[in-house]
Scaffold this motif. Structure first.
Motif, PDB file in Angstrom:
ATOM      1  N   ILE A   1      -7.265   8.777   0.155  1.00 33.97           N
ATOM      2  CA  ILE A   1      -7.616   9.885  -0.637  1.00 33.97           C
ATOM      3  C   ILE A   1      -6.292  10.865  -1.313  1.00 33.97           C
ATOM      4  N   PHE A   2      -5.668  10.574  -0.851  1.00 29.74           N
ATOM      5  CA  PHE A   2      -4.852  11.819  -0.813  1.00 29.74           C
ATOM      6  C   PHE A   2      -3.372  11.239  -2.059  1.00 29.74           C
ATOM      7  N   SER A   3      -3.869  10.328  -1.622  1.00 29.56           N
ATOM      8  CA  SER A   3      -2.587   9.861  -3.218  1.00 29.56           C
ATOM      9  C   SER A   3      -3.448   9.911  -4.755  1.00 29.56           C
ATOM     10  N   VAL A   4      -4.744   9.575  -4.546  1.00 28.08           N
ATOM     11  CA  VAL A   4      -5.564  10.306  -5.645  1.00 28.08           C
ATOM     12  C   VAL A   4      -5.206  11.329  -6.044  1.00 28.08           C
ATOM     13  N   ILE A   5      -6.128  12.178  -5.137  1.00 32.27           N
ATOM     14  CA  ILE A   5      -5.181  14.065  -5.804  1.00 32.27           C
ATOM     15  C   ILE A   5      -3.304  13.891  -6.054  1.00 32.27           C
ATOM     16  N   GLY A   6      -2.604  12.729  -5.392  1.00 31.61           N
ATOM     17  CA  GLY A   6      -0.911  13.922  -6.029  1.00 31.61           C
ATOM     18  C   GLY A   6      -1.169  13.607  -8.212  1.00 31.61           C
TER      19      GLY A   6
ATOM     20  N   GLN B   1       1.242  -0.903   0.382  1.00 27.45           N
ATOM     21  CA  GLN B   1      -0.094  -0.058   0.235  1.00 27.45           C
ATOM     22  C   GLN B   1       0.748   1.422  -0.012  1.00 27.45           C
ATOM     23  N   MET B   2       2.076   0.908   0.541  1.00 32.30           N
ATOM     24  CA  MET B   2       2.835   1.778   0.332  1.00 32.30           C
ATOM     25  C   MET B   2       3.769   2.445  -0.227  1.00 32.30           C
ATOM     26  N   ILE B   3       3.706   1.702  -0.352  1.00 33.55           N
ATOM     27  CA  ILE B   3       4.841   1.760  -2.339  1.00 33.55           C
ATOM     28  C   ILE B   3       3.432   2.450  -3.385  1.00 33.55           C
ATOM     29  N   GLN B   4       2.913   1.583  -3.381  1.00 32.90           N
ATOM     30  CA  GLN B   4       1.274   2.532  -3.994  1.00 32.90           C
ATOM     31  C   GLN B   4       0.936   3.662  -4.544  1.00 32.90           C
ATOM     32  N   SER B   5       0.884   4.275  -3.179  1.00 32.58           N
ATOM     33  CA  SER B   5       0.860   5.565  -2.304  1.00 32.58           C
ATOM     34  C   SER B   5       2.054   6.699  -3.257  1.00 32.58           C
ATOM     35  N   PHE B   6       3.756   5.856  -2.944  1.00 34.68           N
ATOM     36  CA  PHE B   6       4.724   6.762  -3.627  1.00 34.68           C
ATOM     37  C   PHE B   6       4.127   6.532  -5.050  1.00 34.68           C
ATOM     38  N   VAL B   7       4.436   5.783  -5.797  1.00 31.93           N
ATOM     39  CA  VAL B   7       3.911   5.459  -7.056  1.00 31.93           C
ATOM     40  C   VAL B   7       2.697   6.366  -7.786  1.00 31.93           C
TER      41      VAL B   7
END
Length: 316
Positions: free
Chosen positions: A214-219, A178-184
């Motif tokens: 959701i903040f990762s999606v915004i990014g 999950q964390m790696i996919q957020s970084f991606v």
């Protein structure tokens, strides 16, 4: 949930916040009762291995969200009442620790470490603002931190989250996924993002993309510019909330405004810190943005309380 939230916002705006003084213990004990209700078989709803929701069939809500607001109102009442003895350990610190411990223990029993942490930090900040002695406040930290470490080290899934935070690539298809996919997602977003609705990580790659991450999606979709806009909006909310607190006509209103501002701001800071890899993964919603009915309803209720205190401000 938006309709319910705006109804509560309107109600909180209309009702004079001074009325809560008479109801403070009813609100506090009622919130504890609601949190304990989820333990009743057939009433509590389990999601993701945690039983934190009361199920009404069509809808469900998370009582711990309301417990946070109840704690704010109780602290505001108690800190005003004990203002002249706030520097005393037995009067200024101990009763508030007992109330915090009562609510936090019931929430921790539901495996909701994040909400318990929010309540502790918010309590600490309000005691600090009220003028409690620093040695007592740091003493609180010396007591609570070992308890927190024990709770993390003694629970396998919490320990795994910390290890994944320290090195997500050590288990990139398991606990660190999950964390790696957020970084991606943040990397793919670049400066201006792929465009609203054009993100790819939310399509079976990033878990909990509509709620905690959701903040990762915004990014990814709005890029660094969109991320900075969201951060700026929360910063404005925090600034205006503190202004409302400073301009409140009495200590009760000041502490309510301070607690409500801290409640929203802390959740926003912790959520954004988690998805950017600055803290271990924890299930906390991003206020006003994450999908989650309970969070939205309580966030709008908090806004209503802030607006109510602001309407009685002593100066702008």
């Amino acid at each position: 949930f938006s309709m319910v939230g705006f109804a509560l916002l309107t109600t909180a705006l209309i009702i004079d916040y001074h009325c809560y003084r008479k109801l403070v213990y009813f609100i506090l004990l009622g919130s504890v009762g609601l949190v304990l209700t989820v333990l009743i078989p057939g009433v509590g709803k389990t999601i993701g291995g945690a039983t934190r929701w009361i199920d009404f069939g069509v809808i469900s809500f998370q009582p711990s969200e309301f417990a946070k607001v109840a704690m704010v109102i109780y602290l505001a009442y108690s800190l005003e009442k004990k203002a002249h003895r706030i520097r005393s350990l037995s009067i200024g610190i101990f009763p508030h620790l007992v109330a915090m411990g009562l609510i936090s223990a019931t929430i921790l029993y539901q495996r909701d470490f994040g909400s318990a942490a929010i309540i502790f930090i918010m309590t600490w900040l309000m005691l600090f603002a009220a003028g409690a002695r620093l040695r007592y406040l740091f003493g609180m930290l010396l007591v609570i931190i070992p308890i927190g470490v024990t709770l993390i080290a003694g629970t396998a899934y919490r320990k795994q989250r910390v290890l994944a935070f320290l090195n997500p690539w050590d288990d990139q298809y398991g606990s660190g996924f999950q964390m790696i996919q957020s970084f991606v997602a943040f990397t793919e977003g670049g400066w201006f993002g792929r465009g609203l609705g054009q993100g790819q990580q939310k399509l079976f790659y990033l878990p909990e993309a509509h709620t905690d991450f959701i903040f990762s999606v915004i990014g990814e979709e709005l890029g660094l510019v969109g991320v900075m806009v969201v951060i700026a909006l929360f910063a404005v909310f925090c600034y205006r909330g503190l202004r409302i607190a400073l301009n409140a006509p009495d200590l009760f209103g000041r502490y309510i405004a301070l607690g409500c501002t801290a409640l929203i701001s802390l959740q926003a800071i912790l959520n954004m810190a988690v998805v950017m890899g600055l803290l271990p993964t924890k299930g906390l919603a991003l206020p006003f943005i994450s999908y989650g009915g309970s969070s939205l309803v309580v966030s709008l209720l908090v806004v209503g309380l802030l607006l109510n205190v602001s309407s009685y401000r002593s100066a702008d």
